[in-house]
Write a protein that holds these residues in place. Structure first.
Motif, PDB file in Angstrom:
ATOM      1  N   GLU A   8      13.527  18.620  -7.128  1.00  0.00           N
ATOM      2  CA  GLU A   8      14.948  18.924  -6.905  1.00  0.00           C
ATOM      3  C   GLU A   8      15.586  19.482  -8.172  1.00  0.00           C
ATOM      4  O   GLU A   8      16.352  20.445  -8.130  1.00  0.00           O
ATOM      5  N   ALA A   9      15.261  18.907  -9.313  1.00  0.00           N
ATOM      6  CA  ALA A   9      15.878  19.311 -10.577  1.00  0.00           C
ATOM      7  C   ALA A   9      15.290  20.598 -11.138  1.00  0.00           C
ATOM      8  O   ALA A   9      16.000  21.387 -11.763  1.00  0.00           O
ATOM      9  N   LEU A  10      13.982  20.815 -10.926  1.00  0.00           N
ATOM     10  CA  LEU A  10      13.284  21.905 -11.603  1.00  0.00           C
ATOM     11  C   LEU A  10      12.783  23.000 -10.669  1.00  0.00           C
ATOM     12  O   LEU A  10      12.294  24.023 -11.141  1.00  0.00           O
ATOM     13  N   GLY A  11      12.868  22.803  -9.384  1.00  0.00           N
ATOM     14  CA  GLY A  11      12.327  23.784  -8.446  1.00  0.00           C
ATOM     15  C   GLY A  11      10.807  23.782  -8.494  1.00  0.00           C
ATOM     16  O   GLY A  11      10.175  22.758  -8.761  1.00  0.00           O
ATOM     17  N   ASP A  12      10.212  24.942  -8.269  1.00  0.00           N
ATOM     18  CA  ASP A  12       8.749  25.038  -8.175  1.00  0.00           C
ATOM     19  C   ASP A  12       8.032  24.616  -9.445  1.00  0.00           C
ATOM     20  O   ASP A  12       6.908  24.117  -9.380  1.00  0.00           O
ATOM     21  N   ILE A  13       8.661  24.762 -10.616  1.00  0.00           N
ATOM     22  CA  ILE A  13       7.970  24.334 -11.840  1.00  0.00           C
ATOM     23  C   ILE A  13       7.893  22.809 -11.935  1.00  0.00           C
ATOM     24  O   ILE A  13       7.166  22.273 -12.759  1.00  0.00           O
ATOM     25  N   GLY A  14       8.610  22.121 -11.061  1.00  0.00           N
ATOM     26  CA  GLY A  14       8.548  20.665 -11.013  1.00  0.00           C
ATOM     27  C   GLY A  14       7.421  20.128 -10.142  1.00  0.00           C
ATOM     28  O   GLY A  14       7.123  18.940 -10.169  1.00  0.00           O
ATOM     29  N   ARG A  15       6.766  21.010  -9.372  1.00  0.00           N
ATOM     30  CA  ARG A  15       5.643  20.572  -8.513  1.00  0.00           C
ATOM     31  C   ARG A  15       4.437  20.259  -9.389  1.00  0.00           C
ATOM     32  O   ARG A  15       4.130  21.008 -10.308  1.00  0.00           O
ATOM     33  N   HIS A  16       3.750  19.180  -9.075  1.00  0.00           N
ATOM     34  CA  HIS A  16       2.730  18.674  -9.982  1.00  0.00           C
ATOM     35  C   HIS A  16       1.619  17.947  -9.232  1.00  0.00           C
ATOM     36  O   HIS A  16       1.797  17.530  -8.089  1.00  0.00           O
ATOM     37  N   ALA A  17       0.503  17.777  -9.899  1.00  0.00           N
ATOM     38  CA  ALA A  17      -0.541  16.863  -9.442  1.00  0.00           C
ATOM     39  C   ALA A  17      -0.107  15.462  -9.853  1.00  0.00           C
ATOM     40  O   ALA A  17       0.712  15.302 -10.772  1.00  0.00           O
ATOM     41  N   ARG A  18      -0.654  14.425  -9.174  1.00  0.00           N
ATOM     42  CA  ARG A  18      -0.260  13.073  -9.574  1.00  0.00           C
ATOM     43  C   ARG A  18      -1.236  12.036  -9.066  1.00  0.00           C
ATOM     44  O   ARG A  18      -2.028  12.276  -8.165  1.00  0.00           O
ATOM     45  N   SER A  19      -1.115  10.867  -9.669  1.00  0.00           N
ATOM     46  CA  SER A  19      -1.786   9.661  -9.220  1.00  0.00           C
ATOM     47  C   SER A  19      -0.716   8.600  -9.028  1.00  0.00           C
ATOM     48  O   SER A  19       0.261   8.548  -9.779  1.00  0.00           O
ATOM     49  N   ALA A  20      -0.892   7.738  -8.019  1.00  0.00           N
ATOM     50  CA  ALA A  20       0.025   6.628  -7.762  1.00  0.00           C
ATOM     51  C   ALA A  20      -0.832   5.383  -7.585  1.00  0.00           C
ATOM     52  O   ALA A  20      -1.508   5.228  -6.575  1.00  0.00           O
TER      53      ALA A  20
ATOM     54  N   HIS B  37       0.807  -1.223   0.000  1.00  0.00           N
ATOM     55  CA  HIS B  37       0.000   0.000   0.000  1.00  0.00           C
ATOM     56  C   HIS B  37       0.841   1.274   0.000  1.00  0.00           C
ATOM     57  O   HIS B  37       0.315   2.350   0.276  1.00  0.00           O
ATOM     58  N   ASP B  38       2.115   1.168  -0.313  1.00  0.00           N
ATOM     59  CA  ASP B  38       3.006   2.331  -0.268  1.00  0.00           C
ATOM     60  C   ASP B  38       3.361   2.860  -1.658  1.00  0.00           C
ATOM     61  O   ASP B  38       4.452   3.411  -1.864  1.00  0.00           O
ATOM     62  N   GLN B  39       2.446   2.747  -2.601  1.00  0.00           N
ATOM     63  CA  GLN B  39       2.699   3.273  -3.949  1.00  0.00           C
ATOM     64  C   GLN B  39       3.113   4.746  -3.918  1.00  0.00           C
ATOM     65  O   GLN B  39       4.047   5.132  -4.641  1.00  0.00           O
ATOM     66  N   PRO B  40       2.458   5.597  -3.094  1.00  0.00           N
ATOM     67  CA  PRO B  40       2.894   7.001  -3.072  1.00  0.00           C
ATOM     68  C   PRO B  40       4.360   7.174  -2.669  1.00  0.00           C
ATOM     69  O   PRO B  40       5.049   8.041  -3.211  1.00  0.00           O
ATOM     70  N   LYS B  41       4.852   6.355  -1.748  1.00  0.00           N
ATOM     71  CA  LYS B  41       6.262   6.453  -1.347  1.00  0.00           C
ATOM     72  C   LYS B  41       7.180   6.075  -2.502  1.00  0.00           C
ATOM     73  O   LYS B  41       8.259   6.648  -2.650  1.00  0.00           O
ATOM     74  N   VAL B  42       6.763   5.104  -3.308  1.00  0.00           N
ATOM     75  CA  VAL B  42       7.550   4.718  -4.484  1.00  0.00           C
ATOM     76  C   VAL B  42       7.591   5.880  -5.477  1.00  0.00           C
ATOM     77  O   VAL B  42       8.657   6.274  -5.957  1.00  0.00           O
ATOM     78  N   VAL B  43       6.442   6.451  -5.768  1.00  0.00           N
ATOM     79  CA  VAL B  43       6.344   7.521  -6.767  1.00  0.00           C
ATOM     80  C   VAL B  43       7.042   8.794  -6.291  1.00  0.00           C
ATOM     81  O   VAL B  43       7.453   9.622  -7.105  1.00  0.00           O
ATOM     82  N   ASN B  44       7.237   8.923  -4.978  1.00  0.00           N
ATOM     83  CA  ASN B  44       8.017  10.058  -4.479  1.00  0.00           C
ATOM     84  C   ASN B  44       9.404  10.098  -5.108  1.00  0.00           C
ATOM     85  O   ASN B  44      10.004  11.170  -5.229  1.00  0.00           O
ATOM     86  N   GLY B  45       9.920   8.957  -5.544  1.00  0.00           N
ATOM     87  CA  GLY B  45      11.221   8.952  -6.215  1.00  0.00           C
ATOM     88  C   GLY B  45      11.222   9.821  -7.455  1.00  0.00           C
ATOM     89  O   GLY B  45      12.198  10.520  -7.743  1.00  0.00           O
ATOM     90  N   ALA B  46      10.118   9.812  -8.190  1.00  0.00           N
ATOM     91  CA  ALA B  46       9.984  10.671  -9.375  1.00  0.00           C
ATOM     92  C   ALA B  46       9.649  12.101  -8.967  1.00  0.00           C
ATOM     93  O   ALA B  46      10.264  13.056  -9.458  1.00  0.00           O
ATOM     94  N   SER B  47       8.691  12.258  -8.082  1.00  0.00           N
ATOM     95  CA  SER B  47       8.241  13.603  -7.685  1.00  0.00           C
ATOM     96  C   SER B  47       9.356  14.395  -7.020  1.00  0.00           C
ATOM     97  O   SER B  47       9.589  15.560  -7.353  1.00  0.00           O
TER      98      SER B  47
END
Length: 153
Positions: A120-132, A105-115
């Motif tokens: 980190e790479a893009l700053g605020d423009i990297g913040r996004h909505a998502r589904s996991a 049940h920890d899919q969100p923790k896995v997807v945190n690797g991408a988020s």
């Protein structure tokens, strides 16, 4: 080198060539200022990152796999922008699929690797909505697949 690619280099990341599609679809579609990038599968220097979370892979390993998907998404975006990734205005949405054991049940923790990587790479423009989303299996036995929507100038 672009501003974004300079930041990626500081993080030890070089964008690979955008992977070619593996079937009858295109790697991205631009509609207006939005670029929809097809699902990118977990793939590292040693090849496909395979496994199932909660069974053969840890959350940490899954997060690393998700990061490789985010890198491939940026490579596709660069191709969509004719090589000028600095046209990126923001990351809009990630749709992430995680190969999961039934009781994982920890899919969100896995997807945190991408988020986390995108922020980190893009700053605020990297913040996004998502589904996991946890799934029983993914193509080629990979652990993670992520598609994305980006806004470009």
């Amino acid at each position: 080198m672009s501003t974004i690619e300079t930041k990626l280099a500081e993080l030890g990341v070089t964008l690979p060539d955008a992977p070619a599609p593996a079937a009858n679809y295109v790697p991205f579609v631009q509609s207006g200022n939005l670029v929809h990038v097809s699902g990118q599968i977990s793939n590292g220097p040693e090849g496909l990152i395979k496994g199932r979370l909660g069974d053969t892979m840890s959350v940490e390993d899954g997060a690393k796999a998700a990061k490789t998907c985010a890198i491939a998404l940026l490579a596709q975006l660069k191709a969509a922008c004719g090589g000028d990734i600095d046209r990126l205005v923001r990351v809009v949405k990630l749709n992430a699929f995680v190969a999961s054991a039934p009781d994982f049940h920890d899919q969100p923790k896995v997807v945190n690797g991408a988020s986390d990587f995108l922020v980190e790479a893009l700053g605020d423009i990297g913040r996004h909505a998502r589904s996991a989303v946890g799934v029983a299996a993914l193509p080629l036995g990979v652990a993670v697949e992520i598609d994305a929507v980006f806004e470009i100038a």
